[in-house]
Design a protein around this motif. Structure first.
Motif, PDB file in Angstrom:
ATOM      1  N   GLY A  75      13.710   9.001-144.805  1.00 16.44           N
ATOM      2  CA  GLY A  75      15.159   9.165-144.848  1.00 16.44           C
ATOM      3  C   GLY A  75      15.908   8.404-143.776  1.00 16.44           C
ATOM      4  N   ALA A  76      15.274   7.394-143.181  1.00 18.31           N
ATOM      5  CA  ALA A  76      15.957   6.633-142.132  1.00 18.31           C
ATOM      6  C   ALA A  76      17.090   5.814-142.733  1.00 18.31           C
ATOM      7  N   GLU A  77      18.255   5.869-142.078  1.00 16.31           N
ATOM      8  CA  GLU A  77      19.387   5.049-142.486  1.00 16.31           C
ATOM      9  C   GLU A  77      19.422   3.819-141.587  1.00 16.31           C
ATOM     10  N   ALA A  78      19.708   2.661-142.172  1.00 18.85           N
ATOM     11  CA  ALA A  78      19.761   1.456-141.342  1.00 18.85           C
ATOM     12  C   ALA A  78      20.989   1.485-140.464  1.00 18.85           C
ATOM     13  N   HIS A  79      20.824   1.234-139.177  1.00 19.69           N
ATOM     14  CA  HIS A  79      21.964   1.089-138.288  1.00 19.69           C
ATOM     15  C   HIS A  79      22.509  -0.315-138.413  1.00 19.69           C
ATOM     16  N   ASN A  80      23.697  -0.521-137.894  1.00 22.50           N
ATOM     17  CA  ASN A  80      24.286  -1.836-138.096  1.00 22.50           C
ATOM     18  C   ASN A  80      24.526  -2.560-136.779  1.00 22.50           C
ATOM     19  N   PHE A  81      23.506  -2.706-135.969  1.00 22.05           N
ATOM     20  CA  PHE A  81      23.651  -3.554-134.776  1.00 22.05           C
ATOM     21  C   PHE A  81      22.753  -4.776-134.988  1.00 22.05           C
ATOM     22  N   HIS A  82      23.219  -5.893-134.531  1.00 23.33           N
ATOM     23  CA  HIS A  82      22.388  -7.079-134.724  1.00 23.33           C
ATOM     24  C   HIS A  82      22.549  -8.061-133.586  1.00 23.33           C
ATOM     25  N   GLU A  83      23.065  -7.595-132.476  1.00 23.14           N
ATOM     26  CA  GLU A  83      23.189  -8.511-131.351  1.00 23.14           C
ATOM     27  C   GLU A  83      23.398  -7.703-130.092  1.00 23.14           C
ATOM     28  N   ASN A  84      22.826  -8.148-128.997  1.00 20.56           N
ATOM     29  CA  ASN A  84      23.122  -7.551-127.703  1.00 20.56           C
ATOM     30  C   ASN A  84      22.676  -8.535-126.638  1.00 20.56           C
ATOM     31  N   THR A  85      23.634  -9.345-126.185  1.00 22.19           N
ATOM     32  CA  THR A  85      23.283 -10.439-125.299  1.00 22.19           C
ATOM     33  C   THR A  85      22.600  -9.947-124.033  1.00 22.19           C
ATOM     34  N   VAL A  86      23.054  -8.810-123.519  1.00 28.61           N
ATOM     35  CA  VAL A  86      22.458  -8.319-122.272  1.00 28.61           C
ATOM     36  C   VAL A  86      20.967  -8.052-122.460  1.00 28.61           C
ATOM     37  N   VAL A  87      20.648  -7.294-123.533  1.00 29.94           N
ATOM     38  CA  VAL A  87      19.251  -6.994-123.790  1.00 29.94           C
ATOM     39  C   VAL A  87      18.455  -8.287-123.949  1.00 29.94           C
ATOM     40  N   GLU A  88      19.041  -9.243-124.682  1.00 31.56           N
ATOM     41  CA  GLU A  88      18.299 -10.485-124.936  1.00 31.56           C
ATOM     42  C   GLU A  88      18.051 -11.255-123.651  1.00 31.56           C
ATOM     43  N   VAL A  89      19.043 -11.283-122.800  1.00 26.92           N
ATOM     44  CA  VAL A  89      18.847 -11.997-121.540  1.00 26.92           C
ATOM     45  C   VAL A  89      17.754 -11.299-120.729  1.00 26.92           C
ATOM     46  N   ILE A  90      17.784  -9.972-120.734  1.00 27.52           N
ATOM     47  CA  ILE A  90      16.765  -9.242-119.964  1.00 27.52           C
ATOM     48  C   ILE A  90      15.370  -9.558-120.491  1.00 27.52           C
ATOM     49  N   TRP A  91      15.215  -9.517-121.818  1.00 24.22           N
ATOM     50  CA  TRP A  91      13.851  -9.742-122.295  1.00 24.22           C
ATOM     51  C   TRP A  91      13.471 -11.225-122.323  1.00 24.22           C
ATOM     52  N   THR A  92      14.374 -12.058-121.860  1.00 26.31           N
ATOM     53  CA  THR A  92      13.989 -13.447-121.623  1.00 26.31           C
ATOM     54  C   THR A  92      13.602 -13.643-120.161  1.00 26.31           C
TER      55      THR A  92
END
Lengths: 381, 67, 294, 533
Positions: A75-92
């Motif tokens: 019953g999982a509903e898809a959330h609608n996030f598809h970008e987060n520059t901060v997170v991406e910079v951190i995991w780079t």
């Protein structure tokens, strides 16, 4: 210095994990080896391995958690996030920092491996199809080292011994606690000289010389193999090092040189045709049969037949010439430095009298040794 | 239109392409207002700078290691 | 006039025939070379090679004929024109990379391999194998001078090569003038400038052939003359091949101008060949600098 | 729907269905036909190369020489590599691009349709020539797919000449294919389909095509130098004339490393299409995905010598290539993180394409880790040319590239055939492949670390157990591909009717046209669907 501690801890863990399996007949990990360098390499290897395991646990952990919890059937509903520059910079940034952490010890080890200065002993190693030649440069001693596993074992006609495919007729004998410089080159194609216990792997490039070095800590037998595809018998040119104490090494050197003189002297006596044929067959099987086949029939298009060939049944001078000097631009090597005068005489005699090539004439070792004289011992090098 | 990227923004965009992270907003700006040739030229230049940077890094590492 | 929709051609026989021709060319060349290597006459190989070449020639005429016909029939839109432009640009880029491989080889042997063999640099210990060898560029005495006797001398850049440089650079200008004239629909001017360009190309090739003959007969500069000869001939040779091809293409374009093809708006065929010619010219500048002068 | 209308009006140019008989395939200019040809050809080569792999694994089942001579063994390793790289993986990606790129961007066909046909039809001739060398005097090329000089020049069998020309032909084919894809993507997008709306599969292919055009000519250059050394007496790779055998490796790997990315970037694209569909959530960090792909492409030109750490490159060079190589891990990591973030808080289902995509993410990442280990030069001295390397690149290429191709095939089969796949058979294929692949390649890490060199027909006794396991795994994996063949044929012949939008979460122009897609899709440009405007 923090870095060093991490390495030690990491490799300690690694050793603990693999200690159990190391006892078994087969191993699943690199050997720590018997030199300072090989142990640094092993430590680096284990450090990176555990870093990878840690990253894998995190990434795959999140992935499997999502697979389990965020499935439609639950019953999982898809959330609608598809970008987060901060997170991406951190995991780079984080991987980048980890990489820097790896690069520092790696650079230090590499610099150490490249410093071949101040060696006490120089050994020139030349790859041949498919054997190694070892030349103790300052000690007037050189010899070839061939695979000694009998052909019957390879063709499954006899039981395989413990060191199947990893045994040779002459060991490379080296002293322990001595900085030894290897000068690697090749006579034909590219080979690669690899002994895992020393963490030395260097390509032998024809026409060029590569350097490597080692200081062996413990006496023992260390085995390795050619690591670069070098033609048909690439899988059959092992390396065996016998590391001995410094005193034993001096003794061995003296003995080996005396042996060499005895062989040279043997060329001066007279040989019978039978004797030559007998030794010739052995030499042929060792040095020639890989290409020209034991039956002398060769491989059409690649290696010419000797049975009934124009050279093996024609002028003797031409025959001697091609065996001694090879044929440039082909796989036919020059054997003048590879075999002794009596071996050369024997094998040529054999080729002229075997498989129905019945010329009945013998080539005498003395005749060959006269031809060898001008360039014996590769004086020009 | 005032959404033409400035030189500084172009540099930053190319840099982020080396890095591999870019925000949606900047990407929109690049692809709307930017001219591909500018990005290619900047990219080539930055690639050369990148090579030089790594070479300098190597030299620095070697001098530290005393080799 | 041009179409508003993108033209997708009907079935065509040219590609599969061209693949067959390419196969004959390749298989023939392989058979011929292998036969020559063992001193057997290359009869079959030669026949296949020539058949392939002839077939390829005919196919190119037919295929391009089709394209020209469609283009003049107004089937191509402005968008189609852009596809051709992208196609030609990337093709030229691939050619640049082809030459880059040979330039790379030249720089590598000059800067690294030859000095190492002569005892310089980090792998200078290699000189142990070639005690009599001294590194120099141009390489007049290769390490094993018996197998690869070096040239006695190399070609001076300030004679024929300089002249050839002038010829090619001039030809790029004349071609641009031809293009300018075409844009103004001055067809006689187009013909004149193009003709001049072709003459310059042919003269360039003539000098190149003369230089090769001299290299082989007077200087001992041959393919066998060690790596200097190898890099010299592979770079100038492939360049010469491209000039030959370019000249042929210019001749065809001139022929099309004469029969009245192209106008000031639609002349992609002309432009494509012009791009190719300029590319060949630029490669020559690189050659002149790195093969002859430096 | 607007898009549907336009497809029905495709008749304007006298466009109609396909021609009849064999002529349809020989003379076609239709991107779908050519895509189909590429895909079937690739499957045929996959099975051919696979049989060679099984021959290799059968010989290695036990120590000792059982089935083949060492010389023939070397021919098998060489041909297996060449066929898989140039015959199976690359054509499969070009086939997928041919089918999908025009549909994804709303183009009527590929930009240069006749050249498209030529690109394909060169391949069967080139491979016929290359495979025919097996029957020539002296045998087929036996110097490994990397064909290092002078083993591939002075010491090569005569068939090397045909091999060189075959490589030239494959290069011509690849370059023309790549030019076509670039021209299509840059020039034939429907109005409104800006570059930043481009599906990721098109983005990755655009960058791949650039890599192809940049490096295939370099490969042509290096084989040309080989040809000169063999037949015209030059000495590019011969120190006696002032050349260097290592020069060969530099030029080869300048091609070879970007080639590795040519074989994986389109796979990234496919996976980035599939995961959002079955997670029912937009791809996380689309922009970063594009930029990371570009970053990988640029870096791929600067790392070639990491394949050559043991050839004796001067220390500074060694460090340069080590640092540059380690940096590639960063953008590659970004991709994996983004896929995981796409799944996070999605609404996932696990149809066959998704299973392959998930396996891709995990197993490719494992291949990436071993790649990182190999990047560390001092440790690479121990790994280089051992089975550790074999394990590494097979993890990247088999559950990497090949799984992605299979995922893509399953994903788009409904669009191609109009039928849904038999999910039970699809899952059977997946699990057999997944298990087979790991049994085959995971033990290779161990035997490599324990010291077994690659490309040897016989080995020392301590490697026997793991080799036996790997061989068993190889046969499981190999045979389970017959299930794939069965699945594809069954899907072509029938099955549940597929809707236009065959998968619930699928987005994009290709899912707006009916299934199977009409022979000519967009004669006039379609309107972009709401979701993409």
């Amino acid at each position: 210095m923090v870095r060093i501690t991490t390495i030690t801890i990491g490799s300690g863990l690694g050793l603990a994990l693999f200690a159990a399996s190391a006892q078994a007949e087969w191993t699943v990990n690199l050997t720590p080896g018997v030199t300072d360098v090989s142990r640094s390499v092993f430590d680096l290897h284990m450090t990176i391995f555990w870093i990878c395991v840690a990253i894998a646990l995190v990434v795959f952990g999140v992935m499997f958690w999502s697979i389990f919890h965020h499935r439609k059937s639950r019953g999982a509903e898809a959330h609608n996030f598809h970008e987060n520059t901060v997170v991406e910079v951190i995991w780079t940034i984080i991987p980048l920092l980890i990489l820097v952490g790896m690069a520092v010890p790696a650079t230090a080890t590499l610099v150490k491996m490249y410093d071949s200065s101040e060696a006490e002993l120089d050994v020139q190693i030349t790859g041949f199809q498919w054997k190694w030649r070892y030349d103790y440069l300052d000690h007037n001693l050189d010899f070839f080292s061939n695979l000694s596993t009998p052909r019957e074992q390879i063709s499954n006609e006899a039981d395989k011994q413990e060191h199947y495919l990893l045994e040779v007729d002459r060991h490379l004998v080296l002293p322990v606690d001595t900085k030894i410089r290897f000068l690697l080159t090749s006579n034909d194609v590219i080979h690669s000289w690899w002994v895992p216990a020393l963490a030395v792997k260097k390509d032998a490039i024809p026409g060029f010389i590569n350097e490597a070095w080692t200081v062996i800590d413990e006496p023992g037998i260390y085995r390795g193999q050619c690591a670069e595809l070098c033609g048909q018998d690439h899988g059959f040119m092992p390396i065996v090092i016998e590391a001995v104490s410094r005193d034993d090494f001096q003794q061995w050197l003296a003995d080996a040189r005396a042996d060499k003189q005895r062989v040279t002297a043997a060329a001066e006596r007279t040989w019978t045709l039978d004797e030559l044929m007998q030794q010739g067959e052995q030499v042929y099987l060792r040095a020639c049969a890989a290409c020209h086949l034991p039956t002398g029939e060769g491989v059409p298009g690649a290696f010419p037949a000797l049975k009934g060939s124009a050279i093996a049944t024609g002028e003797v001078a031409a025959h001697i010439d091609i065996v001694l000097n090879g044929k440039s631009g082909t796989a036919m090597q020059a054997f003048r430095d590879q075999l002794s005068a009596s071996e050369l005489a024997a094998v040529i005699t054999y080729e002229r009298n075997a498989w129905g090539n019945s010329l009945g004439e013998a080539v005498s070792p003395a005749q060959i040794s006269r031809l060898l004289e001008p360039t014996t011992g590769e004086a020009e090098q | 239109m005032s959404d033409k990227p400035t030189l500084w923004q172009t540099l930053l965009s190319v840099l982020s392409s080396f890095f591999g992270v870019q925000s949606e907003r900047n990407r929109e700006r690049d692809f709307h207002g930017g001219h591909p040739v500018h990005y290619i030229l900047t990219g080539l230049l930055m690639a050369a700078l990148f090579v030089i940077a790594v070479i300098l890094l190597v030299r620095w590492a070697l001098s530290l290691a005393g080799a | 006039m041009s179409s508003s929709t993108y033209y997708v051609p009907e079935q065509s026989r040219w590609p599969i025939l061209a693949s067959t021709a390419l196969f004959l060319l390749a298989f023939g060349a392989g058979t011929l070379l292998n036969a020559l290597k063992v001193d057997r006459g290359g009869g079959l190989g030669l026949v296949l090679l020539l058949a392939g070449a002839l077939m390829m020639g005919l196919i190119l005429v037919g295929w391009f004929g089709n394209v020209i016909h469609e283009s003049r029939g107004g089937l191509y839109s402005a968008q189609m024109d852009r596809s051709f432009r992208w196609g030609m640009s990337w093709f030229i880029f691939s050619e640049v990379m082809f030459f880059a491989a040979f330039f790379g080889a030249l720089f590598y042997v000059r800067v690294l391999a030859v000095p190492w063999l002569g005892g310089e640099g980090e792998k200078g210990v290699s000189q142990m194998l070639w005690p009599d060898f001294t590194a120099q560029w141009p390489l007049l005495n290769p390490p094993d001078a018996e197998r690869f006797p070096g040239p006695e001398a190399v070609i001076s850049p300030w004679q024929i090569p300089l002249l050839n440089t002038c010829l090619l650079v001039t030809s790029s200008f004349t071609l641009t003038l031809a293009h300018k004239a075409l844009l103004k629909d001055e067809r006689m001017q187009v013909r004149r400038w193009m003709f001049l360009t072709i003459v310059l190309g042919v003269v360039f090739l003539g000098f190149q052939v003369y230089e090769y003959v001299e290299a082989y007969h007077e200087l001992g500069l041959t393919l066998h003359a060690g790596v200097y000869g190898a890099t010299f001939f592979i770079l100038t040779g492939f360049h010469g091949l491209h000039v030959t091809l370019g000249t042929l293409m210019l001749m065809i374009i001139l022929g099309r101008v004469v029969v009245g093809h192209f106008d000031s708006r639609q002349h992609f065929g002309f432009e494509a060949v012009a791009w190719y010619w300029h590319f060949v010219d630029v490669v020559w500048i690189g050659l002149f600098l790195f093969v002859y002068v430096l | 729907m607007n898009t549907l209308d336009t497809t029905l009006h495709a008749g304007e140019h006298g466009h109609h269905g396909p021609a009849k008989g064999i002529g349809r395939w020989l003379f076609t200019t239709n991107h779908k036909d050519i895509g189909t040809l590429y895909l079937w050809f690739s499957l045929l080569m996959f099975f051919t190369g696979g049989c060679m792999a099984l021959m290799i694994r059968a010989e290695l089942f036990q120590p000792g020489l059982q089935l083949v001579e060492p010389g023939f063994f070397n021919q098998m390793t060489t041909m297996h590599g060449l066929i898989m790289v140039f015959g199976a993986v690359m054509p499969a990606f070009v086939g997928l691009a041919n089918w999908m790129v025009p549909m994804m961007i709303g183009a009527p066909d590929m930009a240069l349709p006749r050249m498209n046909n030529w690109s394909f039809w060169i391949l069967p001739f080139a491979f016929a020539m290359m495979i025919s060398t097996l029957f020539m005097d002296g045998g087929a090329p036996n110097f490994g797919w990397t064909f290092y000089a002078p083993l591939s020049t002075t010491y090569a069998p005569p068939s090397v000449t045909y091999f060189i020309f075959a490589i030239h032909m494959m290069g011509i084919s690849s370059i023309m294919g790549a030019i076509n894809i670039i021209a299509t993507i840059l020039n034939l997008r429907v109005p409104g389909m800006t570059m930043m709306k481009l599906p990721l599969f098109c983005w990755t292919w655009l960058i791949t095509a650039f890599l192809l055009i940049a490096v295939m000519p370099v490969l042509a250059g290096v084989v040309t130098m080989m040809l000169m050394d063999i037949h015209f007496g030059t000495s590019f790779f011969n120190a006696a004339g002032g050349g260097d055998p290592v020069l060969f490796q530099h030029v080869f790997w300048f091609f070879g490393h970007p080639e590795v990315y040519i074989m994986i970037l389109p796979a990234f694209g496919i996976i980035s299409q599939i995961i959002p569909t079955f997670a029912r959530k937009r791809l996380f960090g689309y922009a970063s995905m594009v930029y990371a792909t570009a970053s990988i492409a640029i870096l791929s030109f600067l790392v070639w010598a990491h394949h050559m750490f043991t050839v004796g490159i001067p220390l500074a060079g060694e460090l340069f290539f080590m640092f540059a190589t380690m940096l590639i891990a960063v953008p590659t990591g970004v991709k994996v993180f983004n896929w995981v973030a796409t799944m996070f808080r999605g609404s996932m289902t696990f149809e066959t394409p998704m299973l392959f995509a998930l396996a891709f993410v995990v197993l490719f990442t494992i291949g990436g880790f071993s790649g990182l280990m190999l990047a560390i030069a001092p440790v690479d001295f121990q790994y280089h040319d051992t089975y550790f390397v074999v394990a590494h690149f097979h993890y990247v290429l088999v559950p990497g590239a090949v799984f992605a191709i299979m995922a893509g095939a399953y994903y788009w089969l409904p669009k191609w055939t109009g039928h849904m796949l038999d999910e039970r058979m699809g899952k059977l294929h997946f699990w057999l492949s997944f298990i087979g692949v790991n049994i085959t390649f995971f033990p290779m890490h161990f035997i490599g670390l324990a010291g077994m060199p690659r490309r040897i027909p016989d080995y020392a006794l301590q490697f026997a157990d793991f080799n036996m396991v790997a061989s068993i795994g190889a046969f499981i994996f190999g045979l389970s591909q017959l299930v794939f063949l069965w699945n594809v044929i069954a899907c072509v012949r029938g099955g549940e009717k597929a809707a236009a939008r065959s998968w619930e979460g699928a987005e994009g122009l290709e899912w707006e046209v009916p299934s199977p897609a009409p022979y000519h899709t967009f004669a006039t440009p379609p309107k972009l669907p709401e979701s993409q405007r």
